[in-house]
Design an enzyme around this catalytic site. Structure first.
Site, PDB file in Angstrom:
ATOM      1  N   PRO A   1       0.838  -1.206   0.000  1.00 62.62           N
ATOM      2  CG  PRO A   1      -0.002  -1.050   2.172  1.00 62.62           C
ATOM      3  CD  PRO A   1       0.753  -1.966   1.255  1.00 62.62           C
ATOM      4  CG  LEU A   2       3.225   2.248  -2.423  1.00 62.16           C
ATOM      5  CD1 LEU A   2       3.622   2.016  -3.871  1.00 62.16           C
ATOM      6  CD2 LEU A   2       4.435   2.616  -1.595  1.00 62.16           C
ATOM      7  CB  THR A   3      -0.027   7.496   1.159  1.00 61.84           C
ATOM      8  OG1 THR A   3      -0.717   6.735   2.145  1.00 61.84           O
ATOM      9  CG2 THR A   3      -0.600   8.905   1.120  1.00 61.84           C
TER      10      THR A   3
ATOM     11  CB  ALA B   1      -3.616   4.383   4.016  1.00 66.91           C
TER      12      ALA B   1
ATOM     13  CD  GLN C   1      -2.882   0.078   4.571  1.00 68.58           C
ATOM     14  OE1 GLN C   1      -2.776   1.232   4.155  1.00 68.58           O
ATOM     15  NE2 GLN C   1      -1.902  -0.534   5.203  1.00 68.58           N
TER      16      GLN C   1
ATOM     17  CE1 TYR D   1      -0.785   8.101   9.586  1.00 66.65           C
ATOM     18  CE2 TYR D   1       0.088   6.016   8.790  1.00 66.65           C
ATOM     19  CZ  TYR D   1       0.069   7.407   8.759  1.00 66.65           C
ATOM     20  OH  TYR D   1       0.900   8.096   7.925  1.00 66.65           O
TER      21      TYR D   1
ATOM     22  NE  ARG E   1       2.329  -2.515   5.075  1.00 67.67           N
ATOM     23  CZ  ARG E   1       2.969  -1.427   4.648  1.00 67.67           C
ATOM     24  NH1 ARG E   1       2.490  -0.235   4.880  1.00 67.67           N
ATOM     25  NH2 ARG E   1       4.073  -1.540   3.950  1.00 67.67           N
TER      26      ARG E   1
ATOM     27  CB  THR F   1       9.646   2.939  -3.715  1.00 66.43           C
ATOM     28  OG1 THR F   1      10.652   2.108  -3.140  1.00 66.43           O
ATOM     29  CG2 THR F   1       9.096   3.871  -2.648  1.00 66.43           C
TER      30      THR F   1
HETATM   31  C1  PHB Z   1       1.044   4.808   5.744  1.00 70.31           C
HETATM   32  O1  PHB Z   1      -0.091   4.826   5.306  1.00 70.31           O
HETATM   33  O2  PHB Z   1       1.407   3.909   6.489  1.00 70.31           O
HETATM   34  C2  PHB Z   1       1.984   5.866   5.379  1.00 70.31           C
HETATM   35  C3  PHB Z   1       1.601   6.827   4.491  1.00 70.31           C
HETATM   36  C4  PHB Z   1       2.488   7.827   4.107  1.00 70.31           C
HETATM   37  C5  PHB Z   1       3.751   7.869   4.651  1.00 70.31           C
HETATM   38  C6  PHB Z   1       4.129   6.894   5.554  1.00 70.31           C
HETATM   39  C7  PHB Z   1       3.241   5.887   5.912  1.00 70.31           C
HETATM   40  O3  PHB Z   1       4.623   8.837   4.296  1.00 70.31           O
END
Ligand code: PHB
Length: 360
Positions: A26-28, A59, A101, A182, A229, A317
């Site tokens: 998962p990547l924001t 997320a 996610q 979070y 996760r 990445t």
């Molecule tokens: C995450 O959703 O866990 C997350 C999002 C952005 C970030 C680091 C972690 O820069």
């Protein structure tokens, strides 16, 4: 070169059969609308990456008023469900599989993004180790508001209805975001939780909300389509646990009862401050599929699977910059470098414009 036979072999992930063990982490990417609605551009981005064994989509907020970045997606209203349906259609049209996610930003949510409302947390302790990343720039985090017991139950219900919305949007399952400081992680790890009720103190209390959320998601999906996760060592968002091996061994054992699709573990610390081996005790305690993440090369992932340390690996990445990552790994082809200046910008640049290999 590299053929990486184990990494590129199929795996039964709970109820989901995956053709290879190269997962997309998962990547924001903050490409949703200001109203947190997924866009056609996001459908194109995820569709391009459908050759992943499993895509774990970014997320996604389970309720309103829980924005930590701005322009991140949500899954708590009809427009968002319709937007995500375009994404799942695009991935399925290319033969892929995609989990969503589910996330609550907790104390990382900034008032400027949430109509002036403070972030929420187990205890009113501010993040001090890093700043909030808003579209307009970085700001200091503010001390969050402590959740009441009734509100904690409300959080669990928000995850449950978001899980049901994800089903409606056509996902193949959900991953519970219990990492990176979070909301659920803030309850779990001792540094952010000073409660003296049933949700604080001993590890069984700190893990309670995460386990209630997992149970709610399992009621909606069945355990075989739910992943979790965690990030035992990540100090991002001012996180630390007094005894990570004890905390995560307890959690792993409790998660065994749900027969989940997988447990997804970030092995390291964004800031390289906290070190240790939590992977080995988690592997010993957890009976299901263990997915590793953070900085693995193809060769290292292959070795970890061959040695029985992991069952699959999620690539972040490198998947972002290489939409055909499994094919590249199988051919030993060079990988594009991700352009970090475009991670959190708008539009297609650095998002949907990474090329696939030219077919011979
Ligand atoms: C995450 O959703 O866990 C997350 C999002 C952005 C970030 C680091 C972690 O820069």
């Amino acid at each position: 070169m590299a053929s990486l036979p184990k990494l590129l072999s199929p795996l039964q992930l709970g109820d989901v059969q995956i053709p290879n063990r190269v997962l997309m982490a998962p990547l924001t990417r903050v490409r949703a609308t200001e109203a947190h609605v997924p866009t056609s551009l996001m459908a194109e981005y995820y569709g391009q990456r459908a050759s992943a064994g499993l895509i774990i989509a970014e997320a996604t907020a389970v309720c309103d008023g829980a924005s930590a970045f701005g322009n991140e997606p949500g899954i708590h209203n009809g427009a968002q469900v319709a937007g995500w349906a375009k994404v799942t259609d695009a991935v399925h049209a290319q033969g892929g599989r995609i989990f969503l996610q589910l996330w609550h930003g907790g104390r990382a949510c900034h008032p400027q993004l949430n109509g002036g409302a403070l972030g929420v947390a187990p205890s009113p302790i501010a993040i001090t180790g890093n700043k909030a990343a808003l579209p307009t720039g970085e700001l200091e985090h503010q001390a969050p508001r402590e959740l009441s017991l009734a509100e904690i139950t409300g959080v669990m219900h928000a995850f449950r209805s978001a899980a049901a919305n994800a089903k409606q949007a056509g996902f193949d399952g959900v991953e519970v975001h219990g990492a990176n400081g979070y909301l659920l992680d803030a309850f779990l790890r001792s540094s952010a939780n000073q409660r003296t009720d049933n949700y604080g103190g001993a590890v069984e209390n700190r893990a309670r909300l995460l386990l209630e959320v997992v149970e709610a998601c399992c009621e909606v999906w069945g355990g075989g389509r739910v992943g979790v996760r965690v990030s035992p060592l990540n100090s991002y968002n001012s996180m630390k646990d007094d005894s990570p091996v004890e905390t995560y061994s307890f959690l792993a054992e409790r998660l065994n009862t749900y027969k989940l699709a997988y447990l997804h573990m970030m092995r390291a610390d964004f800031f390289k401050a906290q070190k240790g081996d939590v992977l080995t005790p988690i592997r010993a305690a957890y009976k299901g599929n263990l997915v590793g993440n953070m900085g693995y090369t193809g060769e290292e992932a292959e070795a970890a699977i061959v040695e029985g340390k992991l069952d699959a690996v999620a690539f972040g990445t490198s998947f972002l910059a290489n939409p055909d990552l499994p094919e590249r790994l199988s051919q030993g082809a060079p990988l594009h470098k991700p352009d970090s200046s475009k991670f959190y910008t708008a539009g297609p640049a650095g998002y949907t414009d990474y090329p696939t290999m030219v077919k011979a």
